[in-house]
Design an enzyme around this catalytic site. Structure first.
Site, PDB file in Angstrom:
ATOM      1  N   ASP A   1      -6.148   4.907   0.856  1.00  0.00           N
ATOM      2  CA  ASP A   1      -6.239   3.710   0.232  1.00  0.00           C
ATOM      3  C   ASP A   1      -7.689   2.747   0.522  1.00  0.00           C
ATOM      4  O   ASP A   1      -8.174   3.084   1.383  1.00  0.00           O
ATOM      5  CB  ASP A   1      -4.927   2.806   0.223  1.00  0.00           C
ATOM      6  CG  ASP A   1      -4.459   2.400   1.594  1.00  0.00           C
ATOM      7  OD1 ASP A   1      -5.538   1.862   2.490  1.00  0.00           O
ATOM      8  OD2 ASP A   1      -3.332   2.235   2.018  1.00  0.00           O
TER       9      ASP A   1
ATOM     10  N   HIS B   1       0.803  -1.059  -0.239  1.00  0.00           N
ATOM     11  CA  HIS B   1       0.157  -0.086  -0.034  1.00  0.00           C
ATOM     12  C   HIS B   1       0.875   1.203  -0.029  1.00  0.00           C
ATOM     13  O   HIS B   1       0.489   2.355  -0.808  1.00  0.00           O
ATOM     14  CB  HIS B   1      -0.975  -0.054   1.286  1.00  0.00           C
ATOM     15  CG  HIS B   1      -1.945  -1.294   1.256  1.00  0.00           C
ATOM     16  ND1 HIS B   1      -1.799  -1.899   2.497  1.00  0.00           N
ATOM     17  CD2 HIS B   1      -2.555  -1.828   0.404  1.00  0.00           C
ATOM     18  CE1 HIS B   1      -2.749  -2.927   2.056  1.00  0.00           C
ATOM     19  NE2 HIS B   1      -3.074  -2.803   1.089  1.00  0.00           N
TER      20      HIS B   1
END
Ligand code: UDP
Length: 473
Positions: free
Chosen positions: A114, A19
Protein backbone atom coordinates in the site's frame (compact mmCIF):
# COMPACT_ATOMS: atom_id res chain seq x y z
CA UNK A 1 13.75 -20.28 -4.58
CA UNK A 2 11.76 -22.65 -6.85
CA UNK A 3 9.00 -21.46 -9.17
CA UNK A 4 5.50 -22.85 -9.32
CA UNK A 5 3.17 -22.92 -12.29
CA UNK A 6 0.57 -20.89 -10.40
CA UNK A 7 1.16 -17.18 -10.01
CA UNK A 8 1.70 -16.24 -6.41
CA UNK A 9 1.45 -12.69 -5.15
CA UNK A 10 2.58 -11.31 -1.81
CA UNK A 11 0.63 -8.34 -0.45
CA UNK A 12 1.83 -6.08 2.35
CA UNK A 13 -0.61 -4.06 4.47
CA UNK A 14 0.73 -1.27 6.67
CA UNK A 15 -0.84 -0.81 10.15
CA UNK A 16 -4.45 0.25 10.47
CA UNK A 17 -7.77 -1.32 9.55
CA UNK A 18 -8.21 1.30 6.81
CA UNK A 19 -5.25 -0.29 4.97
CA UNK A 20 -5.78 -3.88 5.97
CA UNK A 21 -9.45 -4.11 4.93
CA UNK A 22 -8.92 -3.09 1.27
CA UNK A 23 -5.73 -5.20 1.03
CA UNK A 24 -7.73 -8.21 2.21
CA UNK A 25 -10.43 -7.24 -0.32
CA UNK A 26 -7.81 -7.18 -3.08
CA UNK A 27 -6.27 -10.47 -1.95
CA UNK A 28 -9.65 -12.21 -1.92
CA UNK A 29 -10.50 -10.88 -5.36
CA UNK A 30 -7.16 -11.97 -6.81
CA UNK A 31 -7.59 -15.46 -5.32
CA UNK A 32 -11.23 -15.96 -6.30
CA UNK A 33 -11.43 -14.24 -9.70
CA UNK A 34 -7.91 -14.23 -11.10
CA UNK A 35 -6.49 -17.57 -10.07
CA UNK A 36 -3.69 -16.23 -7.88
CA UNK A 37 -2.31 -17.80 -4.77
CA UNK A 38 -2.09 -14.84 -2.39
CA UNK A 39 -0.13 -14.35 0.81
CA UNK A 40 -1.05 -11.22 2.75
CA UNK A 41 1.52 -9.96 5.23
CA UNK A 42 0.13 -7.45 7.66
CA UNK A 43 1.85 -5.39 10.26
CA UNK A 44 -0.03 -6.08 13.44
CA UNK A 45 -1.25 -3.02 15.26
CA UNK A 46 -2.53 -3.40 18.78
CA UNK A 47 -6.13 -3.22 17.57
CA UNK A 48 -7.49 -6.45 19.03
CA UNK A 49 -9.90 -6.62 16.13
CA UNK A 50 -7.18 -7.06 13.55
CA UNK A 51 -6.57 -10.62 14.57
CA UNK A 52 -10.20 -11.55 15.10
CA UNK A 53 -11.18 -10.07 11.74
CA UNK A 54 -8.53 -12.08 9.99
CA UNK A 55 -9.09 -15.37 11.78
CA UNK A 56 -9.77 -18.38 9.58
CA UNK A 57 -10.16 -16.77 6.18
CA UNK A 58 -12.74 -18.68 4.22
CA UNK A 59 -11.08 -18.12 0.86
CA UNK A 60 -9.04 -20.85 -0.78
CA UNK A 61 -5.54 -19.90 -1.95
CA UNK A 62 -5.31 -17.02 0.51
CA UNK A 63 -2.92 -17.02 3.47
CA UNK A 64 -2.78 -14.22 5.98
CA UNK A 65 0.44 -13.84 7.94
CA UNK A 66 1.06 -11.28 10.72
CA UNK A 67 4.47 -9.66 11.03
CA UNK A 68 5.71 -9.22 14.62
CA UNK A 69 5.07 -5.89 16.34
CA UNK A 70 8.00 -3.47 16.19
CA UNK A 71 9.00 -0.94 18.82
CA UNK A 72 9.50 2.49 17.21
CA UNK A 73 9.50 4.53 20.41
CA UNK A 74 13.16 5.51 20.01
CA UNK A 75 12.54 6.68 16.42
CA UNK A 76 9.62 9.04 16.91
CA UNK A 77 8.95 12.16 18.91
CA UNK A 78 5.78 13.82 20.16
CA UNK A 79 5.44 15.75 16.88
CA UNK A 80 5.95 12.87 14.51
CA UNK A 81 3.05 12.80 12.09
CA UNK A 82 0.90 9.73 11.52
CA UNK A 83 2.18 9.35 7.95
CA UNK A 84 5.79 9.32 9.08
CA UNK A 85 5.03 6.85 11.85
CA UNK A 86 3.46 4.48 9.37
CA UNK A 87 6.46 4.68 7.06
CA UNK A 88 8.85 4.06 9.99
CA UNK A 89 6.85 1.05 11.22
CA UNK A 90 6.92 -0.47 7.74
CA UNK A 91 10.66 0.15 7.45
CA UNK A 92 11.35 -1.51 10.81
CA UNK A 93 9.23 -4.51 9.77
CA UNK A 94 11.21 -5.18 6.61
CA UNK A 95 13.70 -7.68 8.12
CA UNK A 96 10.81 -9.94 9.23
CA UNK A 97 9.13 -9.58 5.84
CA UNK A 98 12.36 -10.47 4.09
CA UNK A 99 12.89 -13.61 6.21
CA UNK A 100 9.32 -14.77 5.62
CA UNK A 101 9.52 -14.26 1.85
CA UNK A 102 12.92 -15.95 1.75
CA UNK A 103 11.41 -18.95 3.55
CA UNK A 104 8.42 -19.30 1.16
CA UNK A 105 8.30 -22.55 -0.75
CA UNK A 106 7.49 -20.83 -4.04
CA UNK A 107 8.70 -17.42 -5.10
CA UNK A 108 5.80 -14.95 -5.45
CA UNK A 109 5.88 -13.27 -8.86
CA UNK A 110 4.76 -9.93 -7.45
CA UNK A 111 4.86 -7.85 -4.30
CA UNK A 112 1.94 -5.43 -3.88
CA UNK A 113 2.26 -2.82 -1.14
CA UNK A 114 0.00 0.00 0.00
CA UNK A 115 0.91 3.68 -0.06
CA UNK A 116 3.24 3.42 2.95
CA UNK A 117 5.00 0.23 1.94
CA UNK A 118 7.19 1.30 -0.99
CA UNK A 119 10.35 0.70 1.06
CA UNK A 120 9.64 -3.02 0.70
CA UNK A 121 10.44 -2.76 -3.01
CA UNK A 122 14.11 -3.48 -2.20
CA UNK A 123 13.01 -6.94 -1.09
CA UNK A 124 10.97 -7.42 -4.29
CA UNK A 125 14.05 -6.51 -6.33
CA UNK A 126 16.26 -8.86 -4.36
CA UNK A 127 13.91 -11.77 -5.09
CA UNK A 128 13.17 -10.78 -8.69
CA UNK A 129 9.50 -9.98 -8.08
CA UNK A 130 7.32 -7.44 -9.90
CA UNK A 131 6.53 -4.40 -7.77
CA UNK A 132 3.08 -2.80 -7.54
CA UNK A 133 1.55 -0.15 -5.33
CA UNK A 134 -2.08 -0.46 -4.26
CA UNK A 135 -3.31 3.05 -3.54
CA UNK A 136 -6.17 2.41 -1.09
CA UNK A 137 -7.33 6.02 -1.45
CA UNK A 138 -8.76 7.50 -4.65
CA UNK A 139 -7.14 8.69 -7.87
CA UNK A 140 -7.50 12.40 -7.04
CA UNK A 141 -5.57 11.93 -3.79
CA UNK A 142 -2.83 10.08 -5.68
CA UNK A 143 -2.67 12.91 -8.22
CA UNK A 144 -2.34 15.48 -5.40
CA UNK A 145 0.51 13.56 -3.73
CA UNK A 146 2.42 13.06 -6.95
CA UNK A 147 1.89 16.60 -8.19
CA UNK A 148 2.94 18.19 -4.89
CA UNK A 149 6.10 16.06 -4.95
CA UNK A 150 6.92 17.65 -8.32
CA UNK A 151 6.23 21.19 -7.12
CA UNK A 152 8.49 20.85 -4.10
CA UNK A 153 8.21 22.23 -0.60
CA UNK A 154 9.08 25.85 -1.44
CA UNK A 155 6.29 26.35 -3.95
CA UNK A 156 3.71 24.54 -1.80
CA UNK A 157 4.74 26.61 1.20
CA UNK A 158 4.59 30.00 -0.52
CA UNK A 159 1.65 29.51 -2.82
CA UNK A 160 -0.61 26.98 -1.19
CA UNK A 161 0.12 27.17 2.52
CA UNK A 162 1.02 30.82 3.14
CA UNK A 163 -0.99 32.15 0.18
CA UNK A 164 -3.84 29.71 0.86
CA UNK A 165 -4.39 29.50 -2.91
CA UNK A 166 -5.85 26.34 -4.44
CA UNK A 167 -3.40 23.75 -5.66
CA UNK A 168 -3.94 23.42 -9.41
CA UNK A 169 -3.37 19.80 -10.38
CA UNK A 170 -3.05 19.45 -14.18
CA UNK A 171 -6.17 17.87 -15.67
CA UNK A 172 -7.77 17.34 -12.24
CA UNK A 173 -10.08 19.09 -9.83
CA UNK A 174 -8.01 21.71 -8.00
CA UNK A 175 -7.48 21.31 -4.29
CA UNK A 176 -8.59 24.08 -1.95
CA UNK A 177 -6.32 24.94 0.96
CA UNK A 178 -9.11 24.06 3.39
CA UNK A 179 -9.45 20.53 2.00
CA UNK A 180 -5.71 19.78 1.86
CA UNK A 181 -4.59 16.78 3.93
CA UNK A 182 -2.44 17.81 6.89
CA UNK A 183 0.53 15.82 5.56
CA UNK A 184 0.64 18.13 2.50
CA UNK A 185 -0.24 21.25 4.47
CA UNK A 186 2.22 21.08 7.32
CA UNK A 187 5.02 23.63 6.91
CA UNK A 188 7.46 21.40 8.78
CA UNK A 189 6.56 18.39 6.75
CA UNK A 190 9.48 16.08 6.13
CA UNK A 191 8.54 15.27 2.56
CA UNK A 192 8.26 11.56 3.45
CA UNK A 193 5.03 11.10 1.58
CA UNK A 194 6.33 12.87 -1.52
CA UNK A 195 9.42 10.70 -1.40
CA UNK A 196 7.12 7.73 -1.32
CA UNK A 197 5.24 9.26 -4.23
CA UNK A 198 8.49 9.12 -6.15
CA UNK A 199 9.11 5.51 -5.13
CA UNK A 200 5.65 4.56 -6.31
CA UNK A 201 6.54 5.63 -9.79
CA UNK A 202 9.47 3.23 -9.70
CA UNK A 203 7.08 0.27 -9.79
CA UNK A 204 5.47 -1.88 -12.47
CA UNK A 205 2.10 -0.25 -11.93
CA UNK A 206 -0.22 1.52 -9.52
CA UNK A 207 -3.50 -0.15 -8.60
CA UNK A 208 -6.16 2.24 -7.30
CA UNK A 209 -9.24 1.46 -5.24
CA UNK A 210 -11.55 3.33 -7.58
CA UNK A 211 -13.10 2.56 -10.92
CA UNK A 212 -12.58 4.08 -14.32
CA UNK A 213 -15.82 5.97 -14.77
CA UNK A 214 -16.03 7.28 -11.20
CA UNK A 215 -12.89 9.38 -11.66
CA UNK A 216 -12.48 9.29 -15.43
CA UNK A 217 -10.93 12.74 -15.91
CA UNK A 218 -8.42 12.30 -13.06
CA UNK A 219 -7.42 8.86 -14.31
CA UNK A 220 -7.07 10.27 -17.81
CA UNK A 221 -4.82 13.05 -16.44
CA UNK A 222 -2.64 10.46 -14.69
CA UNK A 223 -2.19 8.71 -18.03
CA UNK A 224 -1.89 11.79 -20.24
CA UNK A 225 1.51 13.06 -21.35
CA UNK A 226 0.28 16.65 -21.24
CA UNK A 227 -0.86 16.34 -17.66
CA UNK A 228 0.60 13.96 -15.10
CA UNK A 229 1.94 11.07 -17.17
CA UNK A 230 5.53 12.36 -17.13
CA UNK A 231 5.34 12.15 -13.38
CA UNK A 232 3.49 8.85 -13.06
CA UNK A 233 5.40 6.93 -15.74
CA UNK A 234 3.87 3.55 -14.90
CA UNK A 235 0.51 1.96 -15.82
CA UNK A 236 -2.51 2.96 -13.76
CA UNK A 237 -4.97 0.18 -12.89
CA UNK A 238 -8.28 1.33 -11.35
CA UNK A 239 -9.43 -2.04 -9.99
CA UNK A 240 -12.06 -1.11 -7.39
CA UNK A 241 -14.23 -0.59 -5.61
CA UNK A 242 -12.95 -3.32 -3.30
CA UNK A 243 -14.77 -3.10 0.00
CA UNK A 244 -14.68 -5.06 3.25
CA UNK A 245 -16.91 -8.11 3.39
CA UNK A 246 -17.11 -8.39 7.18
CA UNK A 247 -16.67 -12.14 6.69
CA UNK A 248 -16.34 -12.97 10.36
CA UNK A 249 -18.39 -10.17 11.83
CA UNK A 250 -21.99 -11.23 12.24
CA UNK A 251 -24.61 -8.65 13.11
CA UNK A 252 -25.29 -8.81 16.80
CA UNK A 253 -28.72 -10.42 17.43
CA UNK A 254 -30.05 -7.35 19.20
CA UNK A 255 -28.89 -5.02 16.41
CA UNK A 256 -30.37 -7.28 13.73
CA UNK A 257 -33.71 -7.56 15.53
CA UNK A 258 -33.86 -3.80 15.97
CA UNK A 259 -32.97 -3.11 12.34
CA UNK A 260 -35.46 -5.73 11.10
CA UNK A 261 -38.26 -3.82 12.87
CA UNK A 262 -37.49 -0.46 11.23
CA UNK A 263 -39.03 0.78 7.98
CA UNK A 264 -36.96 0.57 4.83
CA UNK A 265 -34.21 3.22 4.51
CA UNK A 266 -35.28 4.91 7.75
CA UNK A 267 -32.09 4.56 9.85
CA UNK A 268 -28.97 6.74 9.73
CA UNK A 269 -25.74 4.97 10.65
CA UNK A 270 -23.20 7.18 12.44
CA UNK A 271 -19.54 6.17 12.59
CA UNK A 272 -16.14 7.81 12.29
CA UNK A 273 -14.02 4.94 11.02
CA UNK A 274 -11.64 2.58 12.71
CA UNK A 275 -9.98 4.90 15.19
CA UNK A 276 -11.28 8.47 15.05
CA UNK A 277 -12.80 10.29 17.96
CA UNK A 278 -14.66 13.55 18.53
CA UNK A 279 -14.13 16.08 21.31
CA UNK A 280 -16.43 15.88 24.32
CA UNK A 281 -18.24 19.09 23.31
CA UNK A 282 -18.76 17.85 19.76
CA UNK A 283 -20.10 14.53 20.99
CA UNK A 284 -22.63 16.29 23.14
CA UNK A 285 -23.80 18.37 20.17
CA UNK A 286 -24.01 15.26 18.00
CA UNK A 287 -26.08 13.46 20.63
CA UNK A 288 -28.51 16.37 20.87
CA UNK A 289 -28.61 16.76 17.08
CA UNK A 290 -29.55 13.10 16.61
CA UNK A 291 -32.14 13.27 19.35
CA UNK A 292 -33.69 16.47 18.03
CA UNK A 293 -33.91 15.17 14.46
CA UNK A 294 -36.18 12.40 15.75
CA UNK A 295 -34.84 10.17 12.96
CA UNK A 296 -33.85 6.56 13.67
CA UNK A 297 -30.11 6.09 14.24
CA UNK A 298 -27.33 3.60 15.02
CA UNK A 299 -24.28 5.32 16.47
CA UNK A 300 -20.89 3.69 17.00
CA UNK A 301 -19.61 5.58 20.02
CA UNK A 302 -16.07 5.97 21.32
CA UNK A 303 -15.01 7.95 24.38
CA UNK A 304 -14.15 11.51 23.39
CA UNK A 305 -10.68 12.89 22.76
CA UNK A 306 -9.27 16.14 21.49
CA UNK A 307 -7.05 14.17 19.18
CA UNK A 308 -9.10 13.19 16.13
CA UNK A 309 -6.84 10.27 15.29
CA UNK A 310 -7.95 8.64 18.48
CA UNK A 311 -6.49 8.51 21.93
CA UNK A 312 -8.81 6.50 24.05
CA UNK A 313 -9.85 7.67 27.50
CA UNK A 314 -10.71 5.26 30.21
CA UNK A 315 -14.46 5.18 30.24
CA UNK A 316 -15.87 7.01 33.23
CA UNK A 317 -18.87 6.24 35.42
CA UNK A 318 -22.07 5.60 33.50
CA UNK A 319 -25.44 7.24 34.09
CA UNK A 320 -28.18 5.20 35.84
CA UNK A 321 -29.78 4.27 32.49
CA UNK A 322 -26.37 3.08 31.18
CA UNK A 323 -25.60 6.33 29.32
CA UNK A 324 -21.80 6.79 29.52
CA UNK A 325 -20.74 10.01 31.22
CA UNK A 326 -19.61 11.54 27.93
CA UNK A 327 -23.16 11.55 26.48
CA UNK A 328 -25.93 13.91 27.70
CA UNK A 329 -27.59 12.67 30.87
CA UNK A 330 -30.57 10.40 30.19
CA UNK A 331 -29.76 10.17 26.46
CA UNK A 332 -30.37 6.42 26.36
CA UNK A 333 -33.79 6.72 28.01
CA UNK A 334 -34.95 9.56 25.80
CA UNK A 335 -33.77 7.94 22.56
CA UNK A 336 -34.65 4.32 23.32
CA UNK A 337 -37.47 4.32 20.74
CA UNK A 338 -35.36 5.82 17.97
CA UNK A 339 -31.75 4.86 18.48
CA UNK A 340 -29.12 2.27 19.23
CA UNK A 341 -25.65 3.02 20.53
CA UNK A 342 -22.90 0.49 19.82
CA UNK A 343 -19.66 0.95 21.79
CA UNK A 344 -16.31 1.12 19.96
CA UNK A 345 -16.78 -1.08 16.88
CA UNK A 346 -19.65 -2.35 14.72
CA UNK A 347 -19.86 -4.64 11.69
CA UNK A 348 -20.15 -1.67 9.37
CA UNK A 349 -20.72 -3.40 6.05
CA UNK A 350 -23.44 -5.61 7.55
CA UNK A 351 -25.18 -2.55 8.94
CA UNK A 352 -24.88 -0.50 5.74
CA UNK A 353 -26.23 -3.38 3.70
CA UNK A 354 -29.34 -3.79 5.87
CA UNK A 355 -32.44 -2.56 3.97
CA UNK A 356 -33.51 -0.36 6.90
CA UNK A 357 -30.36 1.79 6.64
CA UNK A 358 -30.82 4.86 4.45
CA UNK A 359 -28.09 7.31 5.49
CA UNK A 360 -24.51 7.37 6.78
CA UNK A 361 -22.95 10.14 8.85
CA UNK A 362 -19.29 9.40 8.15
CA UNK A 363 -15.78 10.75 8.56
CA UNK A 364 -15.38 9.98 4.82
CA UNK A 365 -12.51 7.52 5.03
CA UNK A 366 -12.25 6.13 1.51
CA UNK A 367 -13.27 2.61 2.59
CA UNK A 368 -16.35 3.92 4.37
CA UNK A 369 -17.15 6.06 1.34
CA UNK A 370 -16.95 3.10 -1.04
CA UNK A 371 -18.97 0.93 1.35
CA UNK A 372 -21.68 3.58 1.44
CA UNK A 373 -21.73 3.82 -2.35
CA UNK A 374 -21.80 0.03 -2.75
CA UNK A 375 -24.87 -0.08 -0.53
CA UNK A 376 -26.64 2.83 -2.21
CA UNK A 377 -26.56 4.97 0.94
CA UNK A 378 -26.22 8.82 0.79
CA UNK A 379 -24.00 10.49 3.35
CA UNK A 380 -23.42 13.34 5.75
CA UNK A 381 -19.74 14.17 5.18
CA UNK A 382 -17.89 14.85 8.43
CA UNK A 383 -14.18 14.67 7.50
CA UNK A 384 -11.55 14.62 10.27
CA UNK A 385 -8.01 13.96 8.98
CA UNK A 386 -5.81 12.56 6.19
CA UNK A 387 -7.46 12.90 2.76
CA UNK A 388 -10.99 12.82 4.18
CA UNK A 389 -11.72 16.46 3.32
CA UNK A 390 -10.85 15.74 -0.30
CA UNK A 391 -13.26 12.81 -0.24
CA UNK A 392 -15.93 15.02 1.28
CA UNK A 393 -15.40 17.60 -1.49
CA UNK A 394 -15.81 14.93 -4.17
CA UNK A 395 -18.92 13.51 -2.53
CA UNK A 396 -20.66 16.86 -2.25
CA UNK A 397 -19.38 18.79 -5.30
CA UNK A 398 -18.83 16.09 -7.92
CA UNK A 399 -21.07 13.12 -7.13
CA UNK A 400 -23.71 15.11 -5.21
CA UNK A 401 -24.45 12.23 -2.87
CA UNK A 402 -23.67 13.93 0.45
CA UNK A 403 -24.35 17.03 2.52
CA UNK A 404 -21.55 18.66 4.49
CA UNK A 405 -21.62 21.24 7.29
CA UNK A 406 -20.61 24.74 6.17
CA UNK A 407 -18.20 25.06 9.10
CA UNK A 408 -14.95 23.10 9.25
CA UNK A 409 -15.51 19.84 11.10
CA UNK A 410 -11.94 19.94 12.40
CA UNK A 411 -11.72 23.56 13.49
CA UNK A 412 -15.17 24.37 14.79
CA UNK A 413 -17.95 22.73 16.72
CA UNK A 414 -20.88 21.76 14.53
CA UNK A 415 -23.99 22.74 16.46
CA UNK A 416 -26.92 20.46 17.28
CA UNK A 417 -29.35 22.36 15.09
CA UNK A 418 -27.12 22.08 12.03
CA UNK A 419 -26.66 18.37 12.73
CA UNK A 420 -30.38 17.78 13.21
CA UNK A 421 -31.16 19.61 9.95
CA UNK A 422 -28.56 17.63 7.97
CA UNK A 423 -29.98 14.37 9.31
CA UNK A 424 -33.49 15.41 8.29
CA UNK A 425 -32.23 16.48 4.84
CA UNK A 426 -30.62 13.10 4.18
CA UNK A 427 -33.35 10.94 5.70
CA UNK A 428 -36.58 12.77 5.06
CA UNK A 429 -36.24 15.54 2.43
CA UNK A 430 -36.50 15.40 -1.32
CA UNK A 431 -32.89 16.58 -1.54
CA UNK A 432 -31.89 13.43 0.33
CA UNK A 433 -34.11 11.32 -1.90
CA UNK A 434 -32.36 12.74 -5.02
CA UNK A 435 -28.99 11.89 -3.44
CA UNK A 436 -30.18 8.36 -2.69
CA UNK A 437 -31.20 7.94 -6.36
CA UNK A 438 -27.79 9.19 -7.51
CA UNK A 439 -25.83 6.96 -5.15
CA UNK A 440 -27.83 3.93 -6.32
CA UNK A 441 -26.90 4.82 -9.88
CA UNK A 442 -23.22 4.99 -8.85
CA UNK A 443 -23.57 1.60 -7.17
CA UNK A 444 -24.88 0.09 -10.43
CA UNK A 445 -21.95 1.55 -12.34
CA UNK A 446 -19.48 0.19 -9.77
CA UNK A 447 -21.00 -3.28 -9.99
CA UNK A 448 -20.66 -3.21 -13.78
CA UNK A 449 -16.98 -2.28 -13.47
CA UNK A 450 -16.38 -5.29 -11.20
CA UNK A 451 -18.26 -7.86 -13.32
CA UNK A 452 -16.40 -10.13 -15.70
CA UNK A 453 -15.57 -7.96 -18.72
CA UNK A 454 -16.00 -4.73 -16.71
CA UNK A 455 -13.18 -2.17 -16.54
CA UNK A 456 -11.94 -3.05 -13.03
CA UNK A 457 -12.10 -6.76 -13.76
CA UNK A 458 -10.10 -6.28 -16.94
CA UNK A 459 -7.42 -4.18 -15.26
CA UNK A 460 -6.83 -6.83 -12.62
CA UNK A 461 -6.73 -9.49 -15.37
CA UNK A 462 -3.97 -7.42 -16.97
CA UNK A 463 -1.97 -7.49 -13.72
CA UNK A 464 -2.53 -11.26 -13.53
CA UNK A 465 -1.27 -11.68 -17.11
CA UNK A 466 1.85 -9.63 -16.36
CA UNK A 467 2.55 -11.79 -13.31
CA UNK A 468 2.11 -14.96 -15.36
CA UNK A 469 4.51 -13.72 -18.06
CA UNK A 470 7.01 -12.78 -15.40
CA UNK A 471 6.71 -16.23 -13.84
CA UNK A 472 7.29 -17.95 -17.15
CA UNK A 473 10.12 -15.65 -18.21
N1 UDP B 1 -15.06 -0.30 10.34
C1 UDP B 1 -15.92 -1.25 10.85
N2 UDP B 1 -16.52 -0.98 12.04
C2 UDP B 1 -16.33 0.15 12.76
C3 UDP B 1 -15.45 1.12 12.22
C4 UDP B 1 -14.84 0.87 11.01
O1 UDP B 1 -16.13 -2.30 10.24
O2 UDP B 1 -16.92 0.32 13.83
C5 UDP B 1 -14.38 -0.55 9.05
C6 UDP B 1 -15.12 0.13 7.92
O3 UDP B 1 -16.12 -0.70 7.40
C7 UDP B 1 -13.99 0.41 6.93
C8 UDP B 1 -12.75 0.58 7.82
O4 UDP B 1 -13.08 0.01 9.08
O5 UDP B 1 -13.81 -0.68 6.07
C9 UDP B 1 -12.39 2.03 8.04
O6 UDP B 1 -11.73 2.50 6.90
P1 UDP B 1 -11.89 4.00 6.41
O7 UDP B 1 -11.03 4.15 5.21
O8 UDP B 1 -13.31 4.33 6.20
O9 UDP B 1 -11.40 4.90 7.60
P2 UDP B 1 -10.12 4.87 8.58
O10 UDP B 1 -10.48 4.00 9.71
O11 UDP B 1 -8.95 4.36 7.78
O12 UDP B 1 -9.99 6.29 8.99
Amino acid sequence: MPKNNKHHAALLASPGMGHLIPIVGLGKRMATHHDFHVTIFFIASDHGLTTSLLKSPTVENLDIVPLPLVDISALVGPNTQLVEKLIIIVRESLPSLRSLIAAMKYRPSALIVDLFGADAFDIAEEFGMLKYVFNTANAWCLAAILHSSRLGNKFILEHHIKGQKPLEIPGCKSLSFEDTPESLRNIDRSGQLEFHGFKMTNSHGILINTWEDLESSTIEALRDNNHLRGLVKVPIYPIGPLVGQDGNQALDKQVKQWLDKQPIESVIYVSFGSGSTLSATQMTELAWGLEQSQQKFIWVVRPPSNNAVGTYFTIGKDDVDGTPDYLPQGFFTRTKEIGLVIPMWAPQVQILSHPSVGGFLSHCGWNSTLESIMNGVPMIAWPLYAEQKMNAAMLTEDFEIAVRPKVSTTEEIVGREVIGNMVITIMADKEGKAMRDRVKELKNRAEKALCKGGSSFNFLSQVAKDCMHHLLA
